[in-house]
Design an enzyme around this catalytic site. Structure first.
Site, PDB file in Angstrom:
ATOM      1  CB  ALA A 246       9.491  19.032 -10.364  1.00  0.00           C
ATOM      2  N   PRO A 248       8.269  12.741  -8.520  1.00  0.00           N
ATOM      3  CG  PRO A 248       9.233  10.474  -8.821  1.00  0.00           C
ATOM      4  CD  PRO A 248       8.222  11.951  -8.884  1.00  0.00           C
ATOM      5  N   GLY A 250      10.837  12.762 -12.414  1.00  0.00           N
ATOM      6  CA  GLY A 250      11.396  11.680 -13.775  1.00  0.00           C
ATOM      7  C   GLY A 250      10.836  12.529 -15.016  1.00  0.00           C
ATOM      8  CE  LYS A 251       4.637  13.139 -16.113  1.00  0.00           C
ATOM      9  NZ  LYS A 251       4.450  12.169 -14.646  1.00  0.00           N
ATOM     10  CG  ASP A 296       2.599  27.250  -4.085  1.00  0.00           C
ATOM     11  OD1 ASP A 296       1.758  26.991  -4.432  1.00  0.00           O
ATOM     12  OD2 ASP A 296       1.296  26.787  -3.208  1.00  0.00           O
ATOM     13  CG  ASP A 325       3.178  15.344 -14.267  1.00  0.00           C
ATOM     14  OD1 ASP A 325       1.395  14.652 -15.090  1.00  0.00           O
ATOM     15  OD2 ASP A 325       2.696  14.722 -13.472  1.00  0.00           O
ATOM     16  CB  CYS A 375      -2.233   9.777 -13.427  1.00  0.00           C
ATOM     17  SG  CYS A 375      -1.535  10.320 -11.587  1.00  0.00           S
TER      18      CYS A 375
END
Length: 460
Positions: A246, A248, A250-251, A296, A325, A375
């Site tokens: 998760a 930093p 934002g999502k 983890d 992500d 990304c």
């Protein structure tokens, strides 16, 4: 428009990426010449910033138009433009209901000065996206630099400048001019770490507002594909949702906002000092449905969990939706002048991603949605992971994505054309050198993004 050199890569990494973008399936689909052209455009666009800034508006707190108006007022205070002119530049995205777009002006005709400050590559990239130069990013400055001096800022693209140097003649890139806010002696001769702005940018090569401290609870800087991910996940009020990696946050915060802060969003990250950042973002955005654990994600599921325990590890099928992500090689990030990683490092993420994916599938309820994103631009971390997932977990099916504003998946992993159409790959090389200012901003923004990948699965 290319003004910087192409991204600097180790030869083995450049060869690897070339083999990815010129794989047999791609060559069969578009031909040798077009495939080579796309690869060269990728290397060029990665070293340049996108043509827009994307702001995710906190529409759980106020209507989009109110936030747009307040943002225009704040930006007017920072520049000489009238509020009406600034407001006209801030454009709502037609298909992403909480995204606001602001054009980036650049490259601009800025004359380089003789007095030079050298900054690290990460700092230089931040300047290209609208930031000032903060003291920790400064590597070298003129011997007698004083606060108030006009200086040019150059980015050390290969990380070879010695901290504290008075000059540097290695590979560097000019990113704009600014005014020193601090003496050289205070930067390099202090016993305590120095923070704050070291150079205030007044003539950046790419003009974009600095959003530091601007409406922190209403306007959240986030790349457009990262905003799209939250909508593709499709969270609903009352659900229990897991964000596996998760930080930093934002999502995580976007998911909670889309749920109207009703339900529970569980955020995991294995690095303790990043956990505080998630909590800070949640508090800043007035979100109370987020629970954060330092844990983890690969070990987040247990067939024999501790009775009565609220935190991880969780029993199987604990969540309505899961966002993975995933940690990745990050080769889609822009601007990036240089990547010093070896091929071994670039290729090291696939096994970790699969361990996280296996845990995510076990934690997802039947009928639940799993979204996988990265990304990066490699096949091994994107389409190949989808092919592996569909083969390993036959009860998973790919789902259409909404909004779908990126391109389809890239051939090369043996997926069918129908499966590739269900994937969303943001591929800036496809529109590089075609994103002229004549096109409407949303159309330019949809193509000129960071490199990003999204896949959406349903657990049948």
């Amino acid at each position: 428009m290319s003004i910087f050199p192409r991204i600097s890569l180790k030869p083995e990494v450049a060869d690897y990426l070339r083999s990815v973008f010129l794989n047999k399936e791609v060559l069969a689909a578009v031909g040798d010449q077009e495939a080579e052209c796309r690869f060269q455009k990728l290397l060029a666009c990665l070293s340049h910033p996108p043509s827009h800034t994307c702001i995710r508006a906190s529409t759980h707190l106020a209507p989009l138009e109110d936030i747009r108006h307040k943002l225009a007022e704040e930006l007017e205070k920072m520049c000489s433009s009238p509020a009406g002119e600034v407001s006209a530049q801030i454009v709502p995205h037609p298909r992403v209901p909480d995204a606001l777009l602001l054009p980036v002006d650049g490259p601009r005709p800025v004359k380089q000065l003789s007095s030079e400050v050298v900054v690290g590559a990460q700092c230089g990239s931040a300047v290209l996206r609208g930031a000032h130069v903060f003291v920790p990013g400064i590597l070298a400055s003129p011997k007698y630099m004083k606060a108030g001096d006009a200086v040019s800022v150059l980015s050390d693209t290969e990380g070879r400048c010695t901290r504290g140097a008075t000059s540097f003649q290695g590979n560097r890139v000019f990113v704009g001019n600014g005014i020193a806010e601090i003496d050289r002696s205070a930067i390099f001769c202090s016993d305590e770490p120095v923070k704050g702005i070291g150079v205030r940018m007044v003539e950046p090569l790419y003009q974009s507002p600095s959003f530091d401290g601007v409406l922190p609870d209403m306007a959240f800087l986030q790349n457009l594909p990262s905003v799209v991910v939250g909508h593709v996940l499709g969270p609903r009020p009352g659900e229990r949702i897991l964000d596996m990696c998760a930080a930093p946050g934002g999502k995580t915060c976007h998911i909670a906002a889309l749920m109207r802060d009703q339900g529970e969003v569980v955020a995991l990250d294995r690095i303790r000092n990043k956990i505080d950042r998630i909590r800070q973002n949640a508090q800043m955005l007035h979100l109370r449905s987020i629970t954060v654990y330092c844990f983890d994600g690969t070990r987040a599921v247990s067939s024999d969990p501790t009775p009565g325990a609220e935190g991880p590890p969780f029993p199987p099928e604990s969540f309505d939706r899961v966002l993975l992500d995933a940690p990745c090689s990050g080769l889609g990030q822009r601007p990036s002048m240089s990547c010093t990683w070896s091929l071994k490092e670039i290729c090291s993420y696939q096994p970790l991603q699969r361990k996280l994916f296996q845990a995510a599938v076990r934690l997802l309820k039947k009928g639940g949605v799993l979204v996988y994103s990265t990304c990066t631009v490699t096949l091994s971390e994107n389409e190949e992971q989808v092919a592996w997932a569909l083969q390993t977990f036959p009860f998973l099916t790919l789902q259409p994505q909404e909004p779908h504003i990126g391109a389809e998946g890239m051939p090369g992993a043996g997926l069918s054309p129908e499966q590739l159409r269900l994937l969303q790959r943001f591929s800036p090389e496809l529109t590089w050198d075609e994103t002229g200012t004549a096109a409407p901003l949303p159309r330019r923004a949809d193509g000129d993004t960071i490199g990003f990948f999204i896949a959406k699965f349903l657990k049948n």
